[in-house]
Design an enzyme around this catalytic site. Structure first.
Site, PDB file in Angstrom:
ATOM      1  N   CYS A   1       0.812  -1.231   0.000  1.00  0.00           N
ATOM      2  CA  CYS A   1       0.000   0.000   0.000  1.00  0.00           C
ATOM      3  C   CYS A   1       0.838   1.270   0.000  1.00  0.00           C
ATOM      4  CB  CYS A   1      -0.899   0.002   1.226  1.00  0.00           C
ATOM      5  SG  CYS A   1       0.052  -0.077   2.738  1.00  0.00           S
TER       6      CYS A   1
ATOM      7  N   ASP B   1       2.318   2.560   2.585  1.00  0.00           N
ATOM      8  CA  ASP B   1       2.303   3.226   3.886  1.00  0.00           C
ATOM      9  C   ASP B   1       3.674   3.096   4.560  1.00  0.00           C
ATOM     10  OD1 ASP B   1      -0.274   3.768   3.327  1.00  0.00           O
ATOM     11  OD2 ASP B   1      -1.153   2.491   4.876  1.00  0.00           O
TER      12      ASP B   1
ATOM     13  N   CYS C   1      -2.823   4.222   6.846  1.00  0.00           N
ATOM     14  CA  CYS C   1      -4.261   4.044   7.081  1.00  0.00           C
ATOM     15  C   CYS C   1      -4.574   4.045   8.582  1.00  0.00           C
ATOM     16  CB  CYS C   1      -4.698   2.725   6.472  1.00  0.00           C
ATOM     17  SG  CYS C   1      -4.052   1.305   7.363  1.00  0.00           S
TER      18      CYS C   1
ATOM     19  N   CYS D   1      -1.034  -4.180   8.295  1.00  0.00           N
ATOM     20  CA  CYS D   1      -0.740  -2.917   8.984  1.00  0.00           C
ATOM     21  C   CYS D   1      -0.106  -3.202  10.345  1.00  0.00           C
ATOM     22  CB  CYS D   1      -2.016  -2.098   9.174  1.00  0.00           C
ATOM     23  SG  CYS D   1      -3.116  -2.097   7.755  1.00  0.00           S
TER      24      CYS D   1
HETATM   25 FE1  FES Z   1      -1.195  -0.667   4.315  1.00  0.00          FE
HETATM   26 FE2  FES Z   1      -2.700  -0.152   6.411  1.00  0.00          FE
HETATM   27  S1  FES Z   1      -3.365  -0.427   4.370  1.00  0.00           S
HETATM   28  S2  FES Z   1      -0.536  -0.181   6.342  1.00  0.00           S
END
Ligand code: FES
Length: 139
Positions: A39, A41, A64, A108
């Site tokens: 993602c 992140d 997120c 996550c």
């Molecule tokens: Fe990737 Fe939460 S969607 S860290």
């Protein structure tokens, strides 16, 4: 509350809305920064270590709600742990303490485990001798 939030239980929402230990540690002994390939992140965890124990922890997360809640919970859980205990820290502990995460959001919590371990590795790399001695003393 909008449908966006129904994905998360109240504990996750609480840590997302009121994250604990957010920010940097000015005098951090170890800093770990990791990213999730899936993602994009990014999570950074800083730790303060004294006599082989984590005395303080902070996080900065660009990600997120689940990543923010996971970093908040992880930094709460690891305070007071020895380096060895923290090395064995697992994302499942974060998931359990948060009362569960949706399956698509488990990665996550893995980010929190990886960021913590990267911070500990950073500490050991910077202090190879004292880290070994502290692990022995705290065991
Ligand atoms: Fe990737 Fe939460 S969607 S860290």
């Amino acid at each position: 509350m909008s449908d966006t939030y129904t994905l998360y239980n109240p504990t996750v929402m609480e840590h997302f809305m009121n994250p604990r230990n957010m920010g940097d540690l000015k005098d951090a002994d170890g800093i770990g920064e990791v990213g999730a390939a899936a993602c994009g992140d990014i999570m950074k965890i800083s730790v303060k270590i004294q006599n082989g124990r984590i005395t303080d922890a902070r996080f900065k997360t660009f990600g997120c709600g689940s990543a923010i809640a996971s970093s908040s919970m992880a930094t709460e859980l690891i305070k007071g742990r020895t380096i060895e205990e923290a090395m064995n820290f697992s994302n499942q502990e974060v998931v359990d303490a948060l009362g569960g995460l949706p399956p698509v959001k488990i990665h996550c919590s893995v980010l929190a485990e990886e960021a913590l371990k990267a911070a500990l590795e950073d500490y050991v790399k910077k202090n190879p001798d004292s880290a070994k001695a502290q692990i022995a003393v705290a065991a």
